[in-house]
Scaffold this motif. Sequence first.
Motif, PDB file in Angstrom:
ATOM      1  N   ALA A  47      -3.706  -2.919  -0.458  1.00  0.00           N
ATOM      2  CA  ALA A  47      -3.777  -1.467  -0.645  1.00  0.00           C
ATOM      3  C   ALA A  47      -4.107  -0.759   0.661  1.00  0.00           C
ATOM      4  O   ALA A  47      -4.822  -1.280   1.516  1.00  0.00           O
ATOM      5  CB  ALA A  47      -4.824  -1.118  -1.698  1.00  0.00           C
ATOM      6  N   THR A  48      -3.604   0.446   0.802  1.00  0.00           N
ATOM      7  CA  THR A  48      -4.035   1.340   1.872  1.00  0.00           C
ATOM      8  C   THR A  48      -5.451   1.802   1.546  1.00  0.00           C
ATOM      9  O   THR A  48      -5.758   2.107   0.402  1.00  0.00           O
ATOM     10  CB  THR A  48      -3.102   2.553   1.950  1.00  0.00           C
ATOM     11  N   ARG A  52      -2.680   1.527  -5.131  1.00  0.00           N
ATOM     12  CA  ARG A  52      -2.015   1.305  -3.850  1.00  0.00           C
ATOM     13  C   ARG A  52      -2.679   2.124  -2.750  1.00  0.00           C
ATOM     14  O   ARG A  52      -2.414   1.925  -1.573  1.00  0.00           O
ATOM     15  CB  ARG A  52      -0.531   1.638  -3.975  1.00  0.00           C
ATOM     16  N   LEU A  53      -3.545   3.065  -3.163  1.00  0.00           N
ATOM     17  CA  LEU A  53      -4.324   3.857  -2.218  1.00  0.00           C
ATOM     18  C   LEU A  53      -5.759   3.897  -2.721  1.00  0.00           C
ATOM     19  O   LEU A  53      -6.040   4.455  -3.787  1.00  0.00           O
ATOM     20  CB  LEU A  53      -3.757   5.276  -2.111  1.00  0.00           C
ATOM     21  N   PRO A  99       1.480   2.258   4.987  1.00  0.00           N
ATOM     22  CA  PRO A  99       1.057   1.331   3.934  1.00  0.00           C
ATOM     23  C   PRO A  99       0.211   0.180   4.484  1.00  0.00           C
ATOM     24  O   PRO A  99       0.553  -0.435   5.495  1.00  0.00           O
ATOM     25  CB  PRO A  99       2.385   0.809   3.374  1.00  0.00           C
ATOM     26  N   GLY A 100      -0.915  -0.061   3.829  1.00  0.00           N
ATOM     27  CA  GLY A 100      -1.783  -1.169   4.191  1.00  0.00           C
ATOM     28  C   GLY A 100      -2.786  -0.883   5.286  1.00  0.00           C
ATOM     29  O   GLY A 100      -3.639  -1.731   5.573  1.00  0.00           O
ATOM     30  N   GLY A 155       0.819  -1.199   0.000  1.00  0.00           N
ATOM     31  CA  GLY A 155       0.000   0.000   0.000  1.00  0.00           C
ATOM     32  C   GLY A 155       0.853   1.249   0.000  1.00  0.00           C
ATOM     33  O   GLY A 155       2.046   1.230   0.298  1.00  0.00           O
TER      34      GLY A 155
END
Length: 284
Positions: free
Chosen positions: A201-202, A169-170, A39-40, A10
């Motif tokens: 993903a975040t 990723r977001l 992240p995540g 993420g």
Amino acid sequence: MSGTGAAAAGARVELADWGWRHTGRAGWALRGVDLVIEPGERVLLLGPSGAGKSTLLHAMAGLTGDQGAIGGDEEGRLRVDGRPAAAARGLCALVGQDPESQLVMARAGDDVAFGPENLGLERAEIWARVREALAAVGFPYGPDRPTAALSGGEKQRLVLAGALAMRPRLLLLDEPTANLDRAGAALVRGVLADLPRRTGATMVLVEHRVAEVAGGAADLVDRVVVVEPGGGVVADGPPAAVFASHGRALAERGVWIPGREPRPRLPAAAPGAALVEAAACAAR
């Protein structure tokens, strides 16, 4: 990276003394925001009406500022993976509450393919992503299904599939179940609950059905951040801790909190100038 089921790191989001004022407004929507999302992480963004939650999501998506679609004044710093949000748009996907405003094509498959096509991917890769994303959201039809023939819940799942096909990723979600019935909302939440395993993903979520995303065994988030109208972050932590320490105050400002009915305390306004006056009237 191939497959919606393949994990991807993420994105990291960082805001330092960040603020935003919309063009033509005297007051700031948000100001002095200090926030780091690792992240995540799966974050629920809360605050009373007018607290700037949607504005913050739009800023993270790179839609504000000189290079964005939303004009205004910005201060402080906002970074996504160390870059200005506008430069990191390819990392993000934004899903809003009204699927009608987000569908752009007449056929379901073409709509999901729209984002990957704009990323410049090869045709074979695009349609592999389309098939995987439609399966991931439990879309009940094939890619040729007309979007005009879908229910509200099916349209929202299709919009979410379009976001997933971009492999963000977001992932930013602005009340994604607000216009859905209970069954449709449950379907969308089921997809979101499986996202950490599928993508890594975040996720930042604005949702008014708080009890259904952060109030029980099927929690979708691991962190709650509360923002103040015209201000910054006033609470940040695990859902249970934030609700225990700030639940009453939030409920009094009209925010739905698990176990509490929203009971907004509205200050009495001073009377305005008289619009109509009558004197010495008599009925006949």
